[in-house]
Design a protein around this motif. Structure first.
Motif, PDB file in Angstrom:
ATOM      1  N   SER A 119       4.779  -8.524  -6.932  1.00  0.00           N
ATOM      2  CA  SER A 119       5.325  -7.401  -7.685  1.00  0.00           C
ATOM      3  C   SER A 119       4.895  -6.092  -7.027  1.00  0.00           C
ATOM      4  O   SER A 119       3.931  -6.053  -6.254  1.00  0.00           O
ATOM      5  CB  SER A 119       4.844  -7.435  -9.135  1.00  0.00           C
ATOM      6  N   LYS A 120       5.587  -5.028  -7.353  1.00  0.00           N
ATOM      7  CA  LYS A 120       5.262  -3.703  -6.806  1.00  0.00           C
ATOM      8  C   LYS A 120       3.858  -3.284  -7.232  1.00  0.00           C
ATOM      9  O   LYS A 120       3.085  -2.779  -6.419  1.00  0.00           O
ATOM     10  CB  LYS A 120       6.305  -2.683  -7.277  1.00  0.00           C
ATOM     11  N   SER A 121       3.481  -3.503  -8.473  1.00  0.00           N
ATOM     12  CA  SER A 121       2.144  -3.104  -8.937  1.00  0.00           C
ATOM     13  C   SER A 121       1.054  -3.933  -8.263  1.00  0.00           C
ATOM     14  O   SER A 121       0.009  -3.404  -7.897  1.00  0.00           O
ATOM     15  CB  SER A 121       2.035  -3.201 -10.458  1.00  0.00           C
ATOM     16  N   ALA A 122       1.297  -5.231  -8.065  1.00  0.00           N
ATOM     17  CA  ALA A 122       0.313  -6.060  -7.360  1.00  0.00           C
ATOM     18  C   ALA A 122       0.205  -5.629  -5.902  1.00  0.00           C
ATOM     19  O   ALA A 122      -0.891  -5.602  -5.326  1.00  0.00           O
ATOM     20  CB  ALA A 122       0.688  -7.533  -7.456  1.00  0.00           C
ATOM     21  N   MET A 123       1.336  -5.269  -5.301  1.00  0.00           N
ATOM     22  CA  MET A 123       1.332  -4.797  -3.917  1.00  0.00           C
ATOM     23  C   MET A 123       0.482  -3.533  -3.786  1.00  0.00           C
ATOM     24  O   MET A 123      -0.359  -3.421  -2.891  1.00  0.00           O
ATOM     25  CB  MET A 123       2.764  -4.511  -3.462  1.00  0.00           C
ATOM     26  N   ASN A 124       0.657  -2.596  -4.712  1.00  0.00           N
ATOM     27  CA  ASN A 124      -0.120  -1.361  -4.685  1.00  0.00           C
ATOM     28  C   ASN A 124      -1.608  -1.628  -4.888  1.00  0.00           C
ATOM     29  O   ASN A 124      -2.450  -0.981  -4.267  1.00  0.00           O
ATOM     30  CB  ASN A 124       0.402  -0.375  -5.732  1.00  0.00           C
ATOM     31  N   ALA A 125      -1.936  -2.575  -5.755  1.00  0.00           N
ATOM     32  CA  ALA A 125      -3.340  -2.908  -5.995  1.00  0.00           C
ATOM     33  C   ALA A 125      -3.974  -3.582  -4.771  1.00  0.00           C
ATOM     34  O   ALA A 125      -5.134  -3.326  -4.448  1.00  0.00           O
ATOM     35  CB  ALA A 125      -3.466  -3.807  -7.219  1.00  0.00           C
ATOM     36  N   MET A 126      -3.205  -4.430  -4.092  1.00  0.00           N
ATOM     37  CA  MET A 126      -3.757  -5.149  -2.936  1.00  0.00           C
ATOM     38  C   MET A 126      -4.060  -4.235  -1.760  1.00  0.00           C
ATOM     39  O   MET A 126      -4.957  -4.511  -0.977  1.00  0.00           O
ATOM     40  CB  MET A 126      -2.794  -6.258  -2.490  1.00  0.00           C
ATOM     41  N   ILE A 127      -3.316  -3.145  -1.643  1.00  0.00           N
ATOM     42  CA  ILE A 127      -3.522  -2.220  -0.527  1.00  0.00           C
ATOM     43  C   ILE A 127      -4.962  -1.726  -0.479  1.00  0.00           C
ATOM     44  O   ILE A 127      -5.535  -1.559   0.595  1.00  0.00           O
ATOM     45  CB  ILE A 127      -2.514  -1.042  -0.609  1.00  0.00           C
ATOM     46  N   ASN A 128      -5.575  -1.552  -1.652  1.00  0.00           N
ATOM     47  CA  ASN A 128      -6.952  -1.061  -1.726  1.00  0.00           C
ATOM     48  C   ASN A 128      -7.957  -2.155  -2.051  1.00  0.00           C
ATOM     49  O   ASN A 128      -9.093  -1.862  -2.411  1.00  0.00           O
ATOM     50  CB  ASN A 128      -7.048   0.054  -2.776  1.00  0.00           C
ATOM     51  N   SER A 129      -7.566  -3.398  -1.909  1.00  0.00           N
ATOM     52  CA  SER A 129      -8.461  -4.506  -2.266  1.00  0.00           C
ATOM     53  C   SER A 129      -9.509  -4.743  -1.185  1.00  0.00           C
ATOM     54  O   SER A 129      -9.363  -4.324  -0.037  1.00  0.00           O
ATOM     55  CB  SER A 129      -7.646  -5.789  -2.489  1.00  0.00           C
ATOM     56  N   TRP A 130     -10.555  -5.467  -1.537  1.00  0.00           N
ATOM     57  CA  TRP A 130     -11.645  -5.764  -0.605  1.00  0.00           C
ATOM     58  C   TRP A 130     -11.135  -6.544   0.600  1.00  0.00           C
ATOM     59  O   TRP A 130     -11.573  -6.314   1.723  1.00  0.00           O
ATOM     60  CB  TRP A 130     -12.765  -6.542  -1.313  1.00  0.00           C
ATOM     61  N   ILE A 131     -10.204  -7.478   0.380  1.00  0.00           N
ATOM     62  CA  ILE A 131      -9.757  -8.329   1.483  1.00  0.00           C
ATOM     63  C   ILE A 131      -8.917  -7.534   2.487  1.00  0.00           C
ATOM     64  O   ILE A 131      -9.037  -7.733   3.695  1.00  0.00           O
ATOM     65  CB  ILE A 131      -9.016  -9.586   0.957  1.00  0.00           C
ATOM     66  N   PHE A 132      -8.100  -6.601   2.017  1.00  0.00           N
ATOM     67  CA  PHE A 132      -7.325  -5.767   2.936  1.00  0.00           C
ATOM     68  C   PHE A 132      -8.250  -4.850   3.734  1.00  0.00           C
ATOM     69  O   PHE A 132      -8.028  -4.623   4.924  1.00  0.00           O
ATOM     70  CB  PHE A 132      -6.263  -4.962   2.180  1.00  0.00           C
ATOM     71  N   ASN A 133      -9.281  -4.340   3.073  1.00  0.00           N
ATOM     72  CA  ASN A 133     -10.247  -3.482   3.774  1.00  0.00           C
ATOM     73  C   ASN A 133     -11.079  -4.276   4.776  1.00  0.00           C
ATOM     74  O   ASN A 133     -11.268  -3.842   5.909  1.00  0.00           O
ATOM     75  CB  ASN A 133     -11.155  -2.764   2.771  1.00  0.00           C
ATOM     76  N   LYS A 134     -11.570  -5.433   4.369  1.00  0.00           N
ATOM     77  CA  LYS A 134     -12.429  -6.236   5.253  1.00  0.00           C
ATOM     78  C   LYS A 134     -11.698  -6.662   6.528  1.00  0.00           C
ATOM     79  O   LYS A 134     -12.248  -6.608   7.625  1.00  0.00           O
ATOM     80  CB  LYS A 134     -12.916  -7.489   4.507  1.00  0.00           C
ATOM     81  N   TYR A 135     -10.444  -7.088   6.399  1.00  0.00           N
ATOM     82  CA  TYR A 135      -9.709  -7.620   7.550  1.00  0.00           C
ATOM     83  C   TYR A 135      -8.733  -6.597   8.166  1.00  0.00           C
ATOM     84  O   TYR A 135      -7.974  -6.961   9.050  1.00  0.00           O
ATOM     85  CB  TYR A 135      -8.959  -8.897   7.140  1.00  0.00           C
ATOM     86  N   ARG A 136      -8.766  -5.378   7.667  1.00  0.00           N
ATOM     87  CA  ARG A 136      -7.897  -4.305   8.175  1.00  0.00           C
ATOM     88  C   ARG A 136      -6.415  -4.696   8.104  1.00  0.00           C
ATOM     89  O   ARG A 136      -5.648  -4.439   9.030  1.00  0.00           O
ATOM     90  CB  ARG A 136      -8.302  -3.892   9.591  1.00  0.00           C
ATOM     91  N   LEU A 137      -6.045  -5.328   7.013  1.00  0.00           N
ATOM     92  CA  LEU A 137      -4.654  -5.738   6.809  1.00  0.00           C
ATOM     93  C   LEU A 137      -3.816  -4.541   6.395  1.00  0.00           C
ATOM     94  O   LEU A 137      -4.311  -3.609   5.776  1.00  0.00           O
ATOM     95  CB  LEU A 137      -4.573  -6.828   5.737  1.00  0.00           C
ATOM     96  N   VAL A 138      -2.550  -4.586   6.740  1.00  0.00           N
ATOM     97  CA  VAL A 138      -1.623  -3.517   6.381  1.00  0.00           C
ATOM     98  C   VAL A 138      -0.445  -4.128   5.636  1.00  0.00           C
ATOM     99  O   VAL A 138       0.196  -5.059   6.127  1.00  0.00           O
ATOM    100  CB  VAL A 138      -1.120  -2.784   7.650  1.00  0.00           C
ATOM    101  N   MET A 139      -0.190  -3.585   4.447  1.00  0.00           N
ATOM    102  CA  MET A 139       0.934  -4.059   3.651  1.00  0.00           C
ATOM    103  C   MET A 139       2.213  -3.494   4.249  1.00  0.00           C
ATOM    104  O   MET A 139       2.309  -2.305   4.540  1.00  0.00           O
ATOM    105  CB  MET A 139       0.799  -3.594   2.195  1.00  0.00           C
ATOM    106  N   ASN A 140       3.193  -4.343   4.452  1.00  0.00           N
ATOM    107  CA  ASN A 140       4.499  -3.909   4.962  1.00  0.00           C
ATOM    108  C   ASN A 140       5.427  -3.735   3.772  1.00  0.00           C
ATOM    109  O   ASN A 140       5.561  -4.650   2.959  1.00  0.00           O
ATOM    110  CB  ASN A 140       5.084  -4.936   5.931  1.00  0.00           C
ATOM    111  N   SER A 141       6.057  -2.595   3.662  1.00  0.00           N
ATOM    112  CA  SER A 141       6.995  -2.397   2.558  1.00  0.00           C
ATOM    113  C   SER A 141       8.287  -3.134   2.865  1.00  0.00           C
ATOM    114  O   SER A 141       8.724  -3.201   4.005  1.00  0.00           O
ATOM    115  CB  SER A 141       7.258  -0.917   2.331  1.00  0.00           C
ATOM    116  N   ASN A 142       8.873  -3.706   1.847  1.00  0.00           N
ATOM    117  CA  ASN A 142      10.084  -4.512   2.018  1.00  0.00           C
ATOM    118  C   ASN A 142      11.305  -3.705   1.686  1.00  0.00           C
ATOM    119  O   ASN A 142      11.432  -3.059   0.778  1.00  0.00           O
ATOM    120  CB  ASN A 142      10.020  -5.753   1.130  1.00  0.00           C
TER     121      ASN A 142
END
Length: 142
Positions: A119-142
């Protein structure tokens, strides 16, 4: 989550349906998306919830060689249950988008396309999550 949880609960829910003269069901359980990190698999996974429904219906048979079984399309044997599952899945698809994120490689980025919807709200929350920060992941907008 901003911080890594101590543990992830494991669960499997069986959703039983009795529709007309049919008796069937589907499952909801938690899973994880693996992704590469520094030329190996990351030690952590992105958690998600999977909705599953068997696509085959087991038919028990017997011949001169003995007993055996085959699978036939579930839609032929459980049409009402399949229609309900399909409606639930369609509604989920209306509220979500495919999860797409990129992981860093040596000199580039590699897009990951797991069979997961978000979902859009889950996507926004994941952008600032610990796992995205730890692994330097980048969310791609669809």
């Amino acid at each position: 989550m901003q911080n890594k949880p101590e543990y992830y609960p494991f669960f499997v829910y069986s959703i039983s349906l009795n529709t007309g003269n049919e008796s069937s069901g589907f499952f909801v359980r938690n899973e994880g998306v693996r992704f590469p990190f520094i030329q190996q698999w990351a030690e952590d996974e992105l958690p998600y919830i999977m909705l599953s429904f068997p696509r085959g219906f087991q038919i028990d048979l017997e011949d001169e060689k003995g007993k055996y079984y085959i699978y036939e399309d579930i839609r032929e044997h459980r049409p009402l249950t399949y229609a309900f599952f399909d409606e639930v899945a369609s509604n989920i698809k209306k509220m979500t988008k495919p999860l797409r994120f990129s992981v860093p490689l040596a000199d580039t980025w590699q897009e990951q396309k797991p069979p997961v919807r978000i979902s859009k709200s889950a996507m926004n929350a994941m952008i600032n999550s610990w796992i995205f920060n730890k692994y330097r992941l980048v969310m791609n907008s669809n």
